[in-house]
Design a protein around this motif. Structure first.
Motif, short mmCIF file in Angstrom:
data_model
loop_
_atom_site.label_atom_id
_atom_site.label_comp_id
_atom_site.label_asym_id
_atom_site.label_seq_id
_atom_site.Cartn_x
_atom_site.Cartn_y
_atom_site.Cartn_z
N PHE A 26 26.86 -31.39 12.15
CA PHE A 26 26.92 -29.97 12.68
C PHE A 26 25.49 -29.69 12.51
O PHE A 26 24.57 -28.57 11.90
N ALA A 27 25.26 -30.29 14.21
CA ALA A 27 23.60 -30.27 14.14
C ALA A 27 22.76 -28.94 14.95
O ALA A 27 22.22 -28.46 14.69
N GLN A 28 24.18 -28.12 14.81
CA GLN A 28 23.84 -26.71 15.71
C GLN A 28 23.81 -25.91 14.55
O GLN A 28 24.25 -25.93 13.44
N ARG A 29 22.39 -24.86 14.84
CA ARG A 29 22.11 -23.99 13.38
C ARG A 29 22.76 -22.97 13.17
O ARG A 29 23.38 -22.89 11.97
N ASN A 30 23.83 -22.41 14.27
CA ASN A 30 24.75 -21.90 13.84
C ASN A 30 25.93 -21.86 13.42
O ASN A 30 27.10 -21.96 12.56
N ARG B 187 25.70 -25.02 11.51
CA ARG B 187 25.10 -25.35 9.70
C ARG B 187 24.65 -23.72 8.74
O ARG B 187 25.57 -23.83 7.32
N ASP B 188 24.88 -22.61 9.27
CA ASP B 188 25.02 -21.29 8.11
C ASP B 188 26.20 -21.72 8.29
O ASP B 188 26.58 -20.73 6.87
N GLN B 189 27.40 -21.05 9.21
CA GLN B 189 28.58 -21.25 8.88
C GLN B 189 28.42 -21.89 7.66
O GLN B 189 29.59 -21.50 6.77
N VAL B 190 28.48 -23.68 7.79
CA VAL B 190 28.68 -24.40 6.52
C VAL B 190 28.18 -24.18 5.81
O VAL B 190 28.92 -23.97 3.72
N LEU B 191 27.39 -23.44 5.52
CA LEU B 191 26.35 -23.55 4.04
C LEU B 191 27.32 -21.58 3.60
O LEU B 191 27.56 -21.87 1.97
N GLN B 192 28.08 -20.90 4.61
CA GLN B 192 28.03 -19.55 3.47
C GLN B 192 29.09 -19.88 3.48
O GLN B 192 30.25 -19.41 2.24
#
Length: 315
Positions: free
Chosen positions: A295-299, A301-306
């Motif tokens: 999940f190298a891109q910020r978007n 990673r942010d989706q996985v976090l949420q």
């Protein structure tokens, strides 16, 4: 050397959480980790997230993924703890595989509870073989309330070969780069044919469940009373047993552009027991079609976090 500027959301997460380095023991080795908790203790959840690191990795993760995840969870009121196994990162001891870290995980959970008094239960969050290690451990500890499994590692020689043939080689046929090499005369036919034949041969290779190694045979002949071992469960079989034994909520996240995730999907699609286990209503499925393994891109990673935060708060 150019400076890396922090994204505004990272700065907000740092302000909303407190981080501290901490150490604990697993047998005779010292292990080190980072605890992330909400800045306002009263806002802290009684359910925390323990990041089970896949290897060979350490607690920061690729692209700082685990650090950003822990900070993001803590900023939303969910305590998080990430640590190094024995033999990895800053921790003492001999390096070990994901199949032999049960004691490390238990020691980390013990320490997590001692550091966050309001904690009542934990979720194990694992990527790749961190997900596999989590499956092996979860049913053994009543404090584990849930499992977040990202691109689980179910690698077998035959499974890897099938995934390569089905996904990698099929995709290569339509790649502009491949046809450019062919038309320019730069394509190495011999090497490509050898690689393809090697993978194809692996998919046809069957390992007899009754096969035993020469060492096992020698030991058995020395002890005639001992029956010959007839079947050693494969990694996918042991993971399925772990999933069935654990009865709590499960979050399964798969990347669309990742051979490990594709191998897992192919395995599950061809196995009725796996299909039944994953169809259980306690299992939530999420997929990011464009994402790679880490999940190298910020978007991404942010989706996985949420997804993780929403799921942790959902029961």
């Amino acid at each position: 050397m150019p400076m890396t500027m922090a994204h505004p959301s990272d700065s907000l997460a740092v302000e909303a959480c407190e981080e501290r380095a901490t150490a604990f023991q697993c047998h005779d080795a010292w292990l080190y980790g980072i605890l992330s908790v909400p800045s306002q203790p009263a806002q802290s959840s009684s359910r925390g997230v323990l990041v089970v690191v896949g290897g060979p990795q350490y607690r920061a993760g690729s692209h700082r993924q685990f650090r950003l995840l822990a900070r993001g969870l803590a900023a939303q009121g969910i305590p998080a703890f990430r640590f190094d196994y024995r033999g990895m990162g800053d921790s003492d001891g001999m390096m070990r595989t994901f199949e032999s870290v049960n004691d490390d995980i238990r020691a980390a959970i013990d320490h997590f509870f001692s550091q966050v008094p309001e904690l009542e239960e934990v979720v194990l969050w694992g990527l790749c073989d961190g997900a596999s290690a989590s499956l092996f451990y979860a049913s053994q500890d009543a404090r584990v309330a849930g499992l977040a499994l990202l691109n689980p590692w179910v690698r077998t020689e035959q499974g890897e070969a099938k995934a390569y043939l089905k996904h990698y080689y099929a995709r290569r046929l339509f790649a502009t780069e491949l046809w450019s090499k062919i038309l320019s005369g730069r394509f190495d036919y011999r090497s490509a044919a050898h690689s393809f034949w090697k993978m194809a041969t692996k998919t046809l290779r069957e390992t007899s469940p009754e096969a035993i190694s020469p060492n096992q045979a020698a030991k058995a002949s020395d002890s005639p009373a001992q029956p010959l071992p007839r079947h050693v469960p494969s990694l996918p079989e042991r993971m399925l047993l772990g999933l069935k034994a654990f009865r709590g909520p499960v979050l399964l996240v798969l990347s669309g552009n990742d051979l490990t995730a594709q191998e897992f999907s192919d395995l599950a699609g061809a196995s009725k027991p796996w299909q039944a286990a994953l169809a259980d209503r306690r299992v939530q499925h999420r997929r990011l079609d464009e994402a790679n393994h880490t999940f190298a891109q910020r978007n991404w990673r942010d989706q996985v976090l949420q997804w993780t935060a929403n799921w942790v708060r959902s029961w």
